[in-house]
Design a protein around this motif. Structure first.
Motif, PDB file in Angstrom:
ATOM      1  N   CYS A   1      -2.785  -0.100  -4.859  1.00 27.00           N
ATOM      2  CA  CYS A   1      -2.410  -0.909  -3.701  1.00 27.00           C
ATOM      3  C   CYS A   1      -2.803  -2.372  -3.899  1.00 27.00           C
ATOM      4  O   CYS A   1      -3.852  -2.660  -4.478  1.00 27.00           O
ATOM      5  CB  CYS A   1      -3.080  -0.361  -2.443  1.00 27.00           C
ATOM      6  SG  CYS A   1      -2.691   1.385  -2.188  1.00 27.00           S
TER       7      CYS A   1
ATOM      8  N   HIS B   1      -8.585   2.698  -1.520  1.00 30.52           N
ATOM      9  CA  HIS B   1      -7.171   2.503  -1.867  1.00 30.52           C
ATOM     10  C   HIS B   1      -6.953   2.599  -3.371  1.00 30.52           C
ATOM     11  O   HIS B   1      -5.925   3.092  -3.826  1.00 30.52           O
ATOM     12  CB  HIS B   1      -6.677   1.120  -1.393  1.00 30.52           C
ATOM     13  CG  HIS B   1      -6.357   1.039   0.060  1.00 30.52           C
ATOM     14  ND1 HIS B   1      -5.130   1.389   0.567  1.00 30.52           N
ATOM     15  CD2 HIS B   1      -7.098   0.634   1.116  1.00 30.52           C
ATOM     16  CE1 HIS B   1      -5.119   1.189   1.881  1.00 30.52           C
ATOM     17  NE2 HIS B   1      -6.310   0.733   2.240  1.00 30.52           N
TER      18      HIS B   1
ATOM     19  N   CYS C   1       0.839  -1.206   0.000  1.00 29.90           N
ATOM     20  CA  CYS C   1       0.000   0.000   0.000  1.00 29.90           C
ATOM     21  C   CYS C   1       0.868   1.248   0.000  1.00 29.90           C
ATOM     22  O   CYS C   1       1.877   1.308   0.700  1.00 29.90           O
ATOM     23  CB  CYS C   1      -0.882  -0.046   1.248  1.00 29.90           C
ATOM     24  SG  CYS C   1      -1.741   1.486   1.630  1.00 29.90           S
ATOM     25  N   ILE C   2       0.457   2.234  -0.793  1.00 33.14           N
ATOM     26  CA  ILE C   2       1.240   3.470  -0.892  1.00 33.14           C
ATOM     27  C   ILE C   2       0.791   4.528   0.109  1.00 33.14           C
ATOM     28  O   ILE C   2       1.387   5.591   0.195  1.00 33.14           O
ATOM     29  CB  ILE C   2       1.136   4.081  -2.313  1.00 33.14           C
ATOM     30  CG1 ILE C   2      -0.318   4.476  -2.612  1.00 33.14           C
ATOM     31  CG2 ILE C   2       1.668   3.112  -3.368  1.00 33.14           C
ATOM     32  CD1 ILE C   2      -0.446   5.458  -3.772  1.00 33.14           C
ATOM     33  N   HIS C   3      -0.293   4.260   0.837  1.00 35.87           N
ATOM     34  CA  HIS C   3      -0.892   5.313   1.668  1.00 35.87           C
ATOM     35  C   HIS C   3      -0.279   5.377   3.061  1.00 35.87           C
ATOM     36  O   HIS C   3       0.066   4.344   3.633  1.00 35.87           O
ATOM     37  CB  HIS C   3      -2.401   5.070   1.793  1.00 35.87           C
ATOM     38  CG  HIS C   3      -3.128   5.207   0.493  1.00 35.87           C
ATOM     39  ND1 HIS C   3      -3.473   4.130  -0.290  1.00 35.87           N
ATOM     40  CD2 HIS C   3      -3.528   6.317  -0.171  1.00 35.87           C
ATOM     41  CE1 HIS C   3      -4.087   4.570  -1.379  1.00 35.87           C
ATOM     42  NE2 HIS C   3      -4.126   5.887  -1.340  1.00 35.87           N
TER      43      HIS C   3
HETATM   44 ZN   LIG Z   1      -3.248   1.983  -0.042  1.00 31.32          ZN
END
Ligand SMILES: [Zn+2]
Length: 265
Positions: free
Chosen positions: A90, A86, A44-46
């Motif tokens: 992701c 997301h 995940c990039i968050h």
């Molecule tokens: Zn994410």
């Protein structure tokens, strides 16, 4: 029925606050971000703060708009909505997807409902009838868990990937809507007059788990000097702890508490 709310939240020193709380008409919730392991993206990039805020928003919206739904249904809907947020950036099949622990309480005329998953707690104080705490400590009772001794005691990511969001392991609000069926849920029947309910992240519950206070002590401190005094007490205990590495977890953690109080009948 008249319910009053008090709350406080503070980040661990020098870090963003990955806890979250919200209150509404007869309900309250606390979330505690379950972050990444060093060197792991979790697919995940968050940032964890984003995930916690999305979960908090969706849970709050479901609690306000669907007051008759079981808390498990609300959790399932909120996790599904957060997963959709997301987007395609992701890979939510990663077993280490970042997410959150959570506690939700809903007080109605004839009952109190609660749901707890991960490192959050619910404490119901009925005065002379006593105090009941709901803690999800499955992560501390994993079968044959290998503990890594580093600066703090912890589990290895490879091990966690085999037990996280899996039956017989432990659960977080992340990338599996089935967490709703594996959360700890309960109900206290009857009109909740003169009842207090405390929800908190483990940054507060360590006052009882590590530092020797009872839940009655915690509630008495809250009553005398307010929710911020619980955060001050936990920071003082952490700073005076001669050996914080004995605990699995950080020396300081984000700390969040909400107390709901139902007026006398
Ligand atoms: Zn994410």
């Amino acid at each position: 029925m008249h319910i009053t709310y008090t709350a406080a939240t503070t980040a661990a020193p020098d870090s963003p606050n990955e806890d979250f709380f919200a209150v509404g008409d007869g309900w309250a919730l606390v979330l505690d971000g379950a972050g990444r392991y060093p060197g792991e993206s979790g697919g995940c990039i968050h940032p964890v703060t984003w995930i916690v805020a999305r979960l908090g928003l969706h849970l709050s919206s479901c609690l306000s708009q669907q007051p008759e739904q079981p808390l498990t249904t609300i959790v399932r809907s909120a996790v599904e909505a957060t997963m959709a947020d997301h987007g395609s950036t992701c890979d939510l099949s990663d077993p280490l997807s970042p997410g959150a622990a959570g506690a939700i309480v809903r007080i109605r005329e004839d009952r109190i409902d609660w749901l707890v998953v991960g490192d959050c707690a619910v404490v119901i104080d009925q005065g002379p009838k006593g105090c009941t705490s709901v803690i999800d400590d499955r992560v501390d009772h994993l079968p044959n868990a290998p503990i890594v001794e580093g600066q703090v005691r912890t589990y290895s990511p490879a091990y966690v990937a085999t037990v996280r969001n899996k039956p017989g392991g432990f659960w977080v609000l992340a990338s599996s809507p089935d967490v709703a069926e594996h959360a700890l849920v309960g109900m206290l029947p009857g009109h909740p007059a003169a009842t207090r309910v405390l929800l908190c992240s483990d940054g507060i519950s360590r006052l009882t788990e590590r530092y020797g206070l009872s839940w009655q002590d915690v509630l008495a401190l809250h009553d005398s000097t307010g929710p911020d005094s619980l955060i001050r007490a936990v920071r003082e205990a952490e700073r005076s702890d001669p050996e914080p590495q004995r605990w699995r977890g950080k020396r300081h953690d984000d700390a969040t508490v909400v107390v709901m109080r139902v007026a006398e009948a």
